[in-house]
Design a protein around this motif. Sequence first.
Motif, PDB file in Angstrom:
ATOM      1  N   VAL B  96      58.471  66.866   5.634  1.00 17.61           N
ATOM      2  CA  VAL B  96      57.155  67.073   4.891  1.00 17.61           C
ATOM      3  C   VAL B  96      56.081  66.192   5.483  1.00 17.61           C
ATOM      4  O   VAL B  96      56.599  65.500   6.629  1.00 17.61           O
ATOM      5  N   VAL B  97      54.989  66.304   5.189  1.00 19.16           N
ATOM      6  CA  VAL B  97      54.009  65.833   5.720  1.00 19.16           C
ATOM      7  C   VAL B  97      53.313  64.871   4.610  1.00 19.16           C
ATOM      8  O   VAL B  97      53.094  65.408   3.767  1.00 19.16           O
ATOM      9  N   ASN B  98      53.323  63.448   4.936  1.00 15.67           N
ATOM     10  CA  ASN B  98      52.604  62.897   3.871  1.00 15.67           C
ATOM     11  C   ASN B  98      51.219  62.537   3.921  1.00 15.67           C
ATOM     12  O   ASN B  98      50.387  63.585   4.687  1.00 15.67           O
ATOM     13  N   ASP B  99      50.586  62.017   3.323  1.00 18.61           N
ATOM     14  CA  ASP B  99      49.061  62.137   2.870  1.00 18.61           C
ATOM     15  C   ASP B  99      48.121  61.517   3.730  1.00 18.61           C
ATOM     16  O   ASP B  99      47.154  61.662   4.041  1.00 18.61           O
ATOM     17  N   PHE B 100      48.828  60.627   4.717  1.00 15.29           N
ATOM     18  CA  PHE B 100      48.019  60.175   6.013  1.00 15.29           C
ATOM     19  C   PHE B 100      48.586  61.033   7.382  1.00 15.29           C
ATOM     20  O   PHE B 100      48.107  60.580   8.134  1.00 15.29           O
ATOM     21  N   LEU B 104      57.734  63.757   8.321  1.00 16.20           N
ATOM     22  CA  LEU B 104      58.751  62.736   7.873  1.00 16.20           C
ATOM     23  C   LEU B 104      59.800  63.953   7.711  1.00 16.20           C
ATOM     24  O   LEU B 104      59.881  64.714   7.013  1.00 16.20           O
ATOM     25  N   HIS B 141      58.705  58.013  12.513  1.00 15.27           N
ATOM     26  CA  HIS B 141      58.182  58.444  11.172  1.00 15.27           C
ATOM     27  C   HIS B 141      56.759  57.674  10.855  1.00 15.27           C
ATOM     28  O   HIS B 141      56.282  57.525   9.722  1.00 15.27           O
ATOM     29  N   HIS B 144      55.766  54.846   8.279  1.00 15.19           N
ATOM     30  CA  HIS B 144      54.984  54.962   7.156  1.00 15.19           C
ATOM     31  C   HIS B 144      54.883  53.944   5.856  1.00 15.19           C
ATOM     32  O   HIS B 144      53.952  53.826   5.258  1.00 15.19           O
ATOM     33  N   ASP B 145      56.005  53.232   5.895  1.00 11.51           N
ATOM     34  CA  ASP B 145      56.127  52.266   4.838  1.00 11.51           C
ATOM     35  C   ASP B 145      55.359  51.072   5.209  1.00 11.51           C
ATOM     36  O   ASP B 145      54.819  50.506   4.319  1.00 11.51           O
ATOM     37  N   ARG B 146      55.104  50.824   6.547  1.00 15.35           N
ATOM     38  CA  ARG B 146      54.095  49.913   6.930  1.00 15.35           C
ATOM     39  C   ARG B 146      52.711  50.319   6.698  1.00 15.35           C
ATOM     40  O   ARG B 146      51.944  49.559   6.070  1.00 15.35           O
ATOM     41  N   ALA B 148      51.607  52.455   4.806  1.00 16.38           N
ATOM     42  CA  ALA B 148      51.204  52.629   3.242  1.00 16.38           C
ATOM     43  C   ALA B 148      51.088  51.152   2.858  1.00 16.38           C
ATOM     44  O   ALA B 148      50.108  51.036   1.722  1.00 16.38           O
ATOM     45  N   GLY B 150      49.380  48.968   4.536  1.00 19.66           N
ATOM     46  CA  GLY B 150      48.348  48.439   4.953  1.00 19.66           C
ATOM     47  C   GLY B 150      48.470  47.617   6.490  1.00 19.66           C
ATOM     48  O   GLY B 150      47.741  47.104   7.022  1.00 19.66           O
TER      49      GLY B 150
END
Lengths: 804, 217, 189
Positions: B96-100, B104, B141, B144-146, B148, B150
């Motif tokens: 999938v592709v996340n919003d930024f 992933l 990835h 993306h957790d970081r 997200a 900031g």
Amino acid sequence: MTNHWIDIRNSDCILIMGSNAAENHPISMKWVTEAMDKGATLISVDPRFTRTSSKADIFTPLRSGTDIAFLGGMMNYILANKKYHEEYTANYTNASFILGAKYDFKDGLFAGYDSDKKKYDKSFWAFEKDENGVPKRDLTLKDPRCVFQLMKKHYARYTPKIVSSITGTPEKDLKKIWETYAKSGAADKTGTIMYAMGWTQHTVGVQNIRMMAMIQLMLGNMGRPGGGVNALRGESNVQGSTDHCLLFHIWPGYLKTPRASNVSLAAYNKKWTPTTNDPISANWWQHTPKYSVSFLKAMFGEAATKKNDFGYSWMPKLDDGKAYSWLDLFDEMYKGTIKGFFAWGQNPACSGANANKNRQAFANLDWMVNVNLFDNETASFWKGPGMNPDDIQTEVFFLPCATSVEKEGSITNSGRWSQWRYQCSKPLKGVKADGEIMVELFAKIREMYKDGGEFADPILNMRWDFVKDGKYDAHAVAKLINGYFEKDATVKGKSFKKGTLVPSFAYLLDDGSTSSANWLYCNSYTEKGNMAARREKKDPTGMGLYPEWSWCWPVNRRIIYNRASVDLKGKPWSANKNILEYKDGKWVGDVPDGGWPPMVNAAKTRRPFIMKPDGVASVFGPGRADGPFPEHYEPIECPVEKNILSATYTNPVAPVYGTEADVYKTCDPRFPFVATTYRVTEHWQTGVLTRWQPWLLETQPQLFVEMSQELGKLRGINNGDKCKVASARGEVEAVAMVTGRFKPFTVQGKTVHQVGLPWCYGWVHPEDGGDSANLLTPSTGDPNTRIPETKAFMVNVEKLGKRG
Amino acid sequence: MAGKYFFVDTTRCTACRGCQIACKNWNKQRASKTTQYGSYQNPSDLDGNTFRLVRFMEHPSKQNSMVWYFFTEACRHCLKPACQKKADQIKKGAIVVNDFGAVLFTKETKELEKAFKAIKQACPWSIPTWNKKDRQIVKCHMCHDRVAAGLPTSCSKACPTGALNFGEEAAIKKLANERLAAAKKKFGGKGEILDLDDVRVLYLIIDEQSKYRPVAI
Amino acid sequence: MALTRREFLKWSGSAGAAAAALCLGFDLKPVQSYASELKILKAKESTTICPYCAVGCGLIAHQKKSGKLLNTEGDPDHPINEGSLCAKGAALFQMTVNKARIRTPLYRAPESDEWEEIEWEDALEMIAERVKKTRDATFTQKNDKGQVVNRTTGIAHVGSAALDNEECWVLQGIMRALGLVFIEHQARI
């Protein structure tokens, strides 16, 4: 470093030579890059093309061990073409000093050489003095016997052609680099040198660095932002451990270790306190007695009294003229005179030159204590290659210690910043922090001496108030390092109560009223708090000094010799290089090297190089063991049969050792290739910490030997082949890295090949990683420091097997 | 779509490999058993334990006799990911592709073992790798957790020289253009940004692409 | 407004959104959501300085409630490295959290071909006994010339440039109080 890491950004020309900053001090490249963004030129000089070279504007190779020739040629260029900063040189260095009639230099030897003792009589190198005992000067630098003129004559011999023939560096590259670097002699420009063990680990190590320091002085680069002489130190606290003098020849704060002939404290202070007759020389070391007494008060506390010479007799003394250095230590251990041994956070089975000698020496010990995080080649030497445990009597204790994040304390970086580290996690169950181990062990020893033993006084009297409830307390030690008033005292018109922390070393006394475990750190932990823990990011000069971030010795001076950054009136030599300026009767900017007014105030001023008795920097260095001017000599093992600059082949005063393990083979057809050692980014020192870390081991898993494509062809070695690299002392197996980044040199008209290998591997782990490159290196070294010559020696390389 | 971009200025990389290890550290990855094969580059390629790899390639050159290029390689986070297109044919939602814009690989890629080779081949840079232990397809990835939360990606944070940059599209593209101009000035007109319109990881190079990384023909 | 890193963390933490994501990114459900449960956000932070080369880069260490190390990464507030780290610095976590670390004192007896685990108390007691025995046997009050030297050349010490300043000072103090003159370390090589 005279300057500091961030200051590199203020430079216009950065010479990286004798170091590989991108590899071994990677984050320094942040500031190199920033300087380059502003237009600075990066020059990389190295036997091979490195990660640093990949970013350089100019790269050129030189054969290992020939740096003085390279730099001597640069000095010749600077002097012959008047590229030097004349006002700076005349006023701030001893270039103007007149030499005595006895000074001479002939065919590679300075006057005063005793060929039987292999030693110089340095009195031959003394200056002429006037009727007041002050060295005579010629500020025009024209007197034929002044340092400047003699230096010019000395280096006139270092022509591009001769230098190129020694170093193997193409003449056009030499000229290009000399010209480029010499431009930093302009008042509005500064150049800096980033060097490391590539310069120190030679029989001419000290003179390599002196040669560059002299260039920096002639170009007026010392004391200035973007300038200086910058040693890139290789361990996180090797600066601090040196400042605190875990070294035979010095006491904390660079005080001399007493010699047997210094029979009393008075005799010691008299011998080691320099004097000057120059009324405007600060001669800062005149305060030596204040620092030595304050150190003894820190060692022995209440027990140190005026009556007992503050415990001076309790401190061990060295025999006059004898060295007790690393090489000597292992020589004695090899001969069996040393019975007990602490290897505390060090792995000499891999880190020492001629490591086979060290490994064999361990077998002569009664006992060894090794403190470390991981198993290593020193602790487990008795089961290492070639060892038979049945024959080895040595008892070995391995004490597992805490990591840097599991304890609290300060470390001092290369820029002299003492930075506080907090405990970030609990120590692993079963290990102890080093401080805890020391304190608990010594408490036990002391308990035993209460029941008697040889000369128990120093053991029973050692100050111990930094131990609280039996526990090591880093803050209490840090405070003692700073120092206390030991009784009520008035100094410089200020009154201090007993127990108050001393504000700075200017307040230390020689009568026992003050303690300071290390005068150089006095000011680091005061009544204002723990200066090393500061985290304020103010930058008032805009030059990146960050005076309120951590603390820096001495007295938070961020660039030392900074009063040489201004002219005689106290104005910066150039407005764009302002870290210090004398304005409205006071200094503004960095903490000045003494608060005296500038040189134009002839009555009240002091010369800027306050640690030197003459108040000026020594382009002529009469204190060195091997001569007052650096001179090119070949390494103890080299590929050429003569030194084309003189009949003096190798450093005439370099130490060599005489056991059967000390073999040296120069120009021996069995060992035809020059070799050098180095490190890699991914491992640290012997790899004792990093080889055990899977992420790092994955990136650099095994010993390799780098060589040119031409040498590969000559020996039938392809990239990735297994090879044997052998010297007169030992051999290792390594994977060949055949690369265009090494090229054969043309030296004295002949082709000379060089190879290089990292010294970060050892047989304990990983099993297939290979062993230490120090099995190959020779036990000889610099006559001043005795740092081993591990950067230039001779080897053979042979193919062992097929690729894969 | 706006979102996050990387910009890699290869002219500034010193191969300290801070990014390679910072990635391992954040992801607390295992290490692979490697051997020395005549190169500084290890592991020899991206693998199930390595999402980011600094490639080392050396070539003869007129200037300074040599060039030694370093190329920090990881997923390009394509605007139209071919891997996703391939995976969608088998199991929609595994990639999938996340919003930024982070591409992933979810745990659902465990079910794509048989399609792994095809997915890898679909990627123009052969980035996806198979993690044998966890039995799934893995790659960068974009932290993306970081991101997200900031924080910058662990790799870009580690970079000392400004070679590996991360941020909002506009800011990154501006930086890339400035650096391109600077590189052209410094390296005699050479310099290009790779795949500007297709990916979220922009590389500035000053030589043929094949001199930085092996290019499949 | 330029936020300091700490303010920034606070700010970004309070912006908190839904759903959890594990660090490897494999557990995204739904993946379009953000991670407010970022493992380091609630961890106790301390600062440290890198233990490798002497550039002196700053790091932040995150600690679990148990006191164990959770993560280390560059300290963006540190003026030297501004958050960046090289390969070794970036791997700092693995020096501490490492299965190969030795967790108890070890002893190797004469002629033995193996290590034995021993208690700290016993190890320190045994070492102290040996220090005293060797020192007492080799102590020299006067040298060959009859000068007072009060030393032992029978024991030597090497190390360590990896210790804290305070430890270095105490260590040299102890070794000198014992009368050692063979005191050396990494700075010499």
